[in-house]
Design an enzyme around this catalytic site. Sequence first.
Site, mmCIF file in Angstrom:
data_model
loop_
_atom_site.group_PDB
_atom_site.id
_atom_site.type_symbol
_atom_site.label_atom_id
_atom_site.label_comp_id
_atom_site.label_asym_id
_atom_site.label_seq_id
_atom_site.Cartn_x
_atom_site.Cartn_y
_atom_site.Cartn_z
ATOM 1 C CE LYS A 22 -8.164 -12.632 6.948
ATOM 2 N NZ LYS A 22 -6.933 -11.720 7.362
ATOM 3 C CG ASN A 23 -9.243 -8.534 7.485
ATOM 4 O OD1 ASN A 23 -8.395 -9.630 7.980
ATOM 5 N ND2 ASN A 23 -9.103 -8.553 6.047
ATOM 6 N NE ARG A 99 0.920 -7.160 7.007
ATOM 7 C CZ ARG A 99 2.026 -6.313 7.383
ATOM 8 N NH1 ARG A 99 3.134 -6.916 7.384
ATOM 9 N NH2 ARG A 99 1.925 -5.052 7.616
ATOM 10 C CB CYS A 123 3.274 -10.466 4.018
ATOM 11 S SG CYS A 123 2.023 -9.636 3.059
ATOM 12 N NE ARG A 128 0.284 -6.000 4.165
ATOM 13 C CZ ARG A 128 -0.747 -6.892 4.554
ATOM 14 N NH1 ARG A 128 -0.609 -8.011 4.234
ATOM 15 N NH2 ARG A 128 -1.743 -6.467 5.364
ATOM 16 N N PRO A 129 4.882 -1.421 5.112
ATOM 17 C CG PRO A 129 5.244 0.705 4.283
ATOM 18 C CD PRO A 129 4.844 -0.733 3.929
ATOM 19 C CB ILE A 130 4.292 -0.617 10.749
ATOM 20 C CG1 ILE A 130 5.698 -0.737 11.218
ATOM 21 C CG2 ILE A 130 3.729 -2.139 10.373
ATOM 22 C CD1 ILE A 130 5.949 -1.246 12.660
ATOM 23 C CG ASP A 131 5.238 4.496 7.060
ATOM 24 O OD1 ASP A 131 4.762 3.553 6.762
ATOM 25 O OD2 ASP A 131 5.106 5.623 6.317
ATOM 26 C CG LEU A 132 1.268 5.572 7.169
ATOM 27 C CD1 LEU A 132 -0.124 5.466 6.327
ATOM 28 C CD2 LEU A 132 1.702 7.032 7.252
ATOM 29 C CG ASP A 313 -8.521 -7.667 1.572
ATOM 30 O OD1 ASP A 313 -9.015 -7.691 2.802
ATOM 31 O OD2 ASP A 313 -7.406 -7.625 1.161
ATOM 32 C CB ILE A 335 -4.414 -1.272 -1.752
ATOM 33 C CG1 ILE A 335 -5.889 -0.746 -2.256
ATOM 34 C CG2 ILE A 335 -4.311 -1.447 -0.376
ATOM 35 C CD1 ILE A 335 -5.829 0.654 -1.622
ATOM 36 N NE ARG A 405 -2.330 -16.164 7.547
ATOM 37 C CZ ARG A 405 -1.567 -15.050 7.489
ATOM 38 N NH1 ARG A 405 -0.610 -15.189 6.631
ATOM 39 N NH2 ARG A 405 -1.531 -14.092 8.242
HETATM 40 C C1 EPZ Z 1 -5.841 -4.452 6.290
HETATM 41 O O1 EPZ Z 1 -4.327 -4.676 6.109
HETATM 42 C C2 EPZ Z 1 -6.222 -5.976 6.090
HETATM 43 N N1 EPZ Z 1 -5.729 -7.080 7.025
HETATM 44 C C3 EPZ Z 1 -5.929 -6.336 4.542
HETATM 45 O O2 EPZ Z 1 -6.498 -7.675 4.184
HETATM 46 C C4 EPZ Z 1 -6.490 -5.470 3.555
HETATM 47 O O3 EPZ Z 1 -5.883 -5.913 2.279
HETATM 48 C C5 EPZ Z 1 -6.071 -3.963 3.933
HETATM 49 O O4 EPZ Z 1 -6.222 -3.728 5.149
HETATM 50 C C6 EPZ Z 1 -6.495 -2.950 2.834
HETATM 51 O O5 EPZ Z 1 -7.723 -2.978 2.761
HETATM 52 C C7 EPZ Z 1 -6.343 -6.839 8.254
HETATM 53 O O6 EPZ Z 1 -7.174 -6.302 8.491
HETATM 54 C C8 EPZ Z 1 -5.853 -7.937 9.239
HETATM 55 P P1 EPZ Z 1 -3.330 -1.005 5.218
HETATM 56 P P2 EPZ Z 1 -3.449 -3.403 6.684
HETATM 57 O O7 EPZ Z 1 -2.536 -0.609 6.505
HETATM 58 O O8 EPZ Z 1 -3.991 -2.819 7.633
HETATM 59 C C9 EPZ Z 1 0.326 1.198 3.182
HETATM 60 C C10 EPZ Z 1 -6.545 -10.091 3.675
HETATM 61 O O9 EPZ Z 1 -6.524 -10.545 2.724
HETATM 62 N N2 EPZ Z 1 0.726 1.424 4.636
HETATM 63 O O10 EPZ Z 1 -4.892 -0.374 4.982
HETATM 64 O O11 EPZ Z 1 -2.056 -4.023 6.820
HETATM 65 C C11 EPZ Z 1 0.393 -0.268 2.872
HETATM 66 O O12 EPZ Z 1 1.721 -0.752 2.247
HETATM 67 C C12 EPZ Z 1 -5.538 -8.755 4.249
HETATM 68 O O13 EPZ Z 1 -7.304 -10.267 4.597
HETATM 69 C C13 EPZ Z 1 1.779 2.348 4.621
HETATM 70 O O14 EPZ Z 1 2.448 2.711 3.778
HETATM 71 O O15 EPZ Z 1 -3.389 -2.603 5.271
HETATM 72 C C14 EPZ Z 1 -0.717 -0.583 1.746
HETATM 73 O O16 EPZ Z 1 -0.229 -0.042 0.657
HETATM 74 C C15 EPZ Z 1 -4.614 -8.867 3.169
HETATM 75 N N3 EPZ Z 1 2.197 2.578 5.925
HETATM 76 C C16 EPZ Z 1 -1.643 0.824 2.078
HETATM 77 O O17 EPZ Z 1 -1.171 1.722 2.933
HETATM 78 C C17 EPZ Z 1 1.653 1.931 7.025
HETATM 79 O O18 EPZ Z 1 2.153 2.266 8.187
HETATM 80 C C18 EPZ Z 1 -2.908 -0.034 2.902
HETATM 81 O O19 EPZ Z 1 -2.368 -0.767 3.957
HETATM 82 C C19 EPZ Z 1 0.469 1.134 6.768
HETATM 83 C C20 EPZ Z 1 0.204 0.891 5.583
#
Ligand code: EPZ
Length: 427
Positions: A22-23, A99, A123, A128-132, A313, A335, A405
């Site tokens: 999926k991911n 998302r 969620c 889960r910010p998107i600042d990065l 996960d 995480i 999902r």
């Molecule tokens: C991906 O989410 C996966 N989803 C998640 O799987 C998985 O848990 C996660 O990576 C970590 O491995 C998909 O691939 C669709 P991150 P993502 O950006 O990309 C912080 C599942 O169950 N962060 O690696 O959203 C964030 O808050 C799902 O299949 C920022 O601060 O995860 C978190 O604490 C759940 N700013 C950490 O980084 C940002 O701009 C890791 O998030 C982005 C993230």
Amino acid sequence: MDKLIIRGGNRLSGTIPISGAKNAALTLIPCALLTEEALTLRNLPRLADIDGFQHLMTQFGVSHTIPGKRPEEFGRNVTLEAMRITSSVAPYDLVRKMRASILVLGPLLARTGEATVSLPGGCAIGNRPIDLHLKVLEAFGAHIELAQGYVKASAPDGGLPGGEFDFPVVSVGATENALMAAVLCKGTSRLVNAAREPEIVDLCNLLTAMGAEIEGVGTSELTIHGVSKLHGATYRVMPDRIEAGSYACAAAITGGEVRLEGAEAGDMGSTLHALRNIGVEIESDKHGINVAANGPLKAHNLTTAPFPGLATDMQAQLMSLLTRAEGTSVLKETIFENRFMHVPELARMGADIETEGRTAIVRGPTRLTGAEVMATDLRASMSLVIAGLAAEGATTVRRLYHLDRGYERLEEKLQLVGADVERVGDD
Ligand code: EPZ
């Protein structure tokens, strides 16, 4: 809404086919936006999120066809074609449902020079910010504006120049958006402390097959030499390492012996290492992984971390397994800030789990009894299914849309290995 009724106690035995990841699929699909040629993705899992993402892609004028329907098998092949992008707006009513939609930001910006994407919002597992995502695109030369709940991104005339970005926190999604933007930048881009998850490698492999030039694939330092155009490709999505790990926990908690056909052990190092430490026998070959739990399960401490550390996960599913292990296990979730929502539901089934912030202490083995439980997020739901397989009596898991999902035809796969599980309409 459907619910699952599981009558626990059956020892799972047999073979489960593992679906496409999926991911990985959720970041491969938006790559169709990067070329006007056809992109065929094979082994896409039949999941609600995948259907949702394909629907989102039609917003931009992307056509998709399903060559050679094979309803009897798992997965499907889909051909996506973005000859012309008719809109670069990802609307709120679609993004709020999934998302991962934020992953169209980079490719739309790279292809058309602009993108307007609704902010995804939080969620269940965290805000889960998107600042990065935004910072790395700015580093590549994009102008980013936040207005009316939307991200409005634009590139200078002539396209994004590219640039360097050092991630303060490892982010899978931000790394994916960055890669999908960098491949069409004018110059060379460099990412430091990039995510190294197998899904990132799958994305780099697809982009390379489409003509991108990426160095350092599989490492945390990526150098991308922008090219003017990308061509179409045909690409098979990697197997789902989290689905495979989840079924490994299901087999283990029932004392069963299951083959995970198509699973790739190389993607699952930390999960397989944890399972072996818990006392599960693991043997892998180039076509799959055999899981057997013949002896007692042993307590084991776990800490989630970015790849190659233990996948967040997998935390909920391993916690269910550890409720049946001899001794006390300490699980640390590093995480996400709210990823223990399975705990109160597992407690209602008899588990002895204490949580303190991002640490959970599991004391076992405890006798699990079936109960009516409520799913709250995808992986928490799966941990309840796993517990139900070992519980005495019937467990009813409601709100199955969470499970749908991320787990393709879950009840059919469990029935393949002898689980007493059925999906019924929720009255
Ligand atoms: C991906 O989410 C996966 N989803 C998640 O799987 C998985 O848990 C996660 O990576 C970590 O491995 C998909 O691939 C669709 P991150 P993502 O950006 O990309 C912080 C599942 O169950 N962060 O690696 O959203 C964030 O808050 C799902 O299949 C920022 O601060 O995860 C978190 O604490 C759940 N700013 C950490 O980084 C940002 O701009 C890791 O998030 C982005 C993230």
